[in-house]
Write a protein that holds these residues in place. Structure first.
Motif, short mmCIF file in Angstrom:
data_model
loop_
_atom_site.label_atom_id
_atom_site.label_comp_id
_atom_site.label_asym_id
_atom_site.label_seq_id
_atom_site.Cartn_x
_atom_site.Cartn_y
_atom_site.Cartn_z
N ILE A 34 40.24 31.86 26.69
CA ILE A 34 40.79 31.25 27.94
C ILE A 34 42.11 30.61 27.68
CG2 ILE A 34 40.08 29.74 29.76
CD1 ILE A 34 37.13 30.26 29.45
N GLN A 35 43.19 30.95 28.56
CA GLN A 35 44.38 30.25 28.34
C GLN A 35 44.94 30.30 29.51
OE1 GLN A 35 46.57 32.55 25.22
NE2 GLN A 35 47.92 30.60 24.90
N GLN A 36 46.02 29.40 29.71
CA GLN A 36 46.71 29.35 30.87
C GLN A 36 47.98 30.21 30.83
OE1 GLN A 36 47.64 24.87 31.60
NE2 GLN A 36 46.86 25.24 33.76
N ASP A 37 48.35 30.95 31.71
CA ASP A 37 49.64 31.87 31.82
C ASP A 37 50.85 31.05 32.08
OD1 ASP A 37 49.45 31.63 34.71
OD2 ASP A 37 49.08 33.55 34.96
N HIS A 38 51.88 31.54 32.26
CA HIS A 38 53.11 30.69 32.57
C HIS A 38 53.21 30.07 33.82
CE1 HIS A 38 54.12 34.91 33.81
NE2 HIS A 38 54.87 34.34 34.68
N GLN A 39 52.32 30.65 34.70
CA GLN A 39 52.29 30.06 36.17
C GLN A 39 51.30 29.13 36.29
OE1 GLN A 39 52.01 33.75 38.41
NE2 GLN A 39 54.16 33.95 38.55
N GLY A 40 50.42 28.94 35.19
CA GLY A 40 49.66 27.83 35.22
C GLY A 40 48.06 28.20 35.63
N ARG A 41 48.02 29.50 35.84
CA ARG A 41 46.64 30.10 36.07
C ARG A 41 45.78 30.19 34.96
NH1 ARG A 41 49.25 34.45 39.53
NH2 ARG A 41 50.06 35.04 37.36
N TRP A 42 44.45 29.86 34.78
CA TRP A 42 43.51 30.03 33.72
C TRP A 42 43.14 31.60 33.57
CZ3 TRP A 42 43.14 26.50 30.19
CH2 TRP A 42 43.56 25.34 30.45
N LYS A 43 43.31 32.27 32.44
CA LYS A 43 42.73 33.62 32.40
C LYS A 43 42.00 33.72 31.17
CE LYS A 43 46.12 35.69 34.95
NZ LYS A 43 45.80 36.72 36.08
N LEU A 44 40.95 34.47 31.52
CA LEU A 44 40.08 35.08 30.37
C LEU A 44 40.28 36.36 30.20
CD1 LEU A 44 37.11 34.43 28.76
CD2 LEU A 44 36.31 35.64 30.82
N THR A 45 40.92 36.50 28.71
CA THR A 45 41.43 37.88 28.24
C THR A 45 40.93 38.22 26.97
OG1 THR A 45 43.24 36.83 27.39
CG2 THR A 45 43.68 37.70 29.51
N GLY A 46 40.92 39.65 26.62
CA GLY A 46 40.45 40.18 25.40
C GLY A 46 39.31 40.81 25.68
N GLN A 47 38.90 41.80 24.51
CA GLN A 47 37.81 42.76 24.50
C GLN A 47 37.73 43.44 25.66
OE1 GLN A 47 37.84 42.62 21.55
NE2 GLN A 47 35.77 42.05 20.95
N GLY A 48 38.73 44.13 26.25
CA GLY A 48 38.70 44.79 27.47
C GLY A 48 38.41 43.88 28.91
N THR A 49 38.68 42.60 28.52
CA THR A 49 38.39 41.72 29.90
C THR A 49 39.43 40.93 30.36
OG1 THR A 49 36.15 41.24 28.97
CG2 THR A 49 37.12 39.68 30.63
N SER A 50 39.91 41.01 31.39
CA SER A 50 41.10 40.39 32.08
C SER A 50 40.80 39.74 33.31
CB SER A 50 42.51 41.10 32.06
OG SER A 50 43.35 40.35 32.39
N ARG A 51 40.33 38.62 33.50
CA ARG A 51 40.05 38.12 34.78
C ARG A 51 40.72 36.56 35.11
NH1 ARG A 51 33.68 36.82 34.84
NH2 ARG A 51 34.02 34.95 36.45
N THR A 52 41.06 36.11 36.24
CA THR A 52 41.48 34.65 36.50
C THR A 52 40.41 33.80 36.66
OG1 THR A 52 43.54 35.62 37.43
CG2 THR A 52 43.06 33.43 37.97
N LEU A 53 40.52 32.83 36.26
CA LEU A 53 39.21 31.71 36.53
C LEU A 53 39.68 30.60 37.39
CD1 LEU A 53 37.89 31.31 32.72
CD2 LEU A 53 36.90 32.85 34.33
N LYS A 54 38.64 30.21 38.16
CA LYS A 54 39.16 28.88 38.92
C LYS A 54 39.19 27.72 38.29
CE LYS A 54 36.45 30.71 43.10
NZ LYS A 54 35.41 30.24 43.68
N PRO A 55 40.26 26.97 38.58
CA PRO A 55 40.54 25.74 37.68
C PRO A 55 38.93 24.68 37.80
CG PRO A 55 42.24 26.01 39.39
CD PRO A 55 41.33 27.00 39.72
N ALA A 56 38.50 24.84 38.88
CA ALA A 56 37.26 23.99 38.81
C ALA A 56 36.04 24.55 38.04
CB ALA A 56 36.51 23.93 40.33
N THR A 57 36.16 25.80 37.62
CA THR A 57 35.23 26.36 36.72
C THR A 57 35.45 26.07 35.11
OG1 THR A 57 34.94 28.35 37.92
CG2 THR A 57 34.38 28.67 35.51
N VAL A 58 36.75 25.79 34.93
CA VAL A 58 37.44 25.59 33.88
C VAL A 58 36.99 24.28 33.53
CG1 VAL A 58 39.31 25.27 32.04
CG2 VAL A 58 39.07 27.37 33.44
#
Length: 156
Positions: free
Chosen positions: A122-146
């Motif tokens: 889980i890492q922030q992208d350059h636009q400040g969105r939280w992303k879960l990436t790796g192992q064939g997974t790529s999805r945006t997470l809500k800031p509240a979830t993080v």
């Protein structure tokens, strides 16, 4: 216009007044900074050239991490609370790691934990969105979830 017009009061050598002419390729613009009073007090100690060097270093670090360009400004939603919903302990652009996972974790949070156990990050992208990436997974997470997962000590 000539010297009788709008330039009539200027002196021929602004360097004598402490004005340093811009180098080729340099631009000087006013920039608004939204930060705490302590940050602004700290910034007052820098000259324009020193601030430029500081910002250039930060920009180069981000470019070195594959974050090209600059962050696009985002308009705040009407009625949105001031400041960030993320906890202060979350460092921007650094991947979050998995901490202690309680046995009674909700199923929708457990999906995220399982993906991280399999190597996703889980890492922030350059636009400040939280992303879960790796192992064939790529999805945006809500800031509240993080925020919830961080508060529970699951993410660090």
């Amino acid at each position: 216009m000539h010297k009788q017009g709008r330039y009539r009061g200027l002196r021929p050598h602004p360097e004598k007044l402490g004005v340093i002419p811009l180098e080729p390729g340099e631009v000087s613009r006013p920039v608004r900074v939204r930060a705490s009073a302590q940050v602004h007090d700290w910034l007052k100690g820098f000259t324009a050239a020193e601030l430029g060097q500081l910002l250039t270093q930060v920009w180069q670090q981000e470019a070195g991490q594959g974050l090209q360009g600059h962050r696009k400004p985002r308009k705040a939603r009407a009625g949105a609370a001031e400041g960030s919903s993320r906890g202060a302990e979350i460092a921007i652009n650094s991947p979050l790691t998995l901490g202690t996972v309680p046995d009674d974790l909700q199923a929708h949070h457990m999906v995220i934990v399982e993906a991280m156990r399999q190597g996703a990050v889980i890492q922030q992208d350059h636009q400040g969105r939280w992303k879960l990436t790796g192992q064939g997974t790529s999805r945006t997470l809500k800031p509240a979830t993080v925020e919830v997962l961080t508060r529970l000590g699951i993410l660090q």
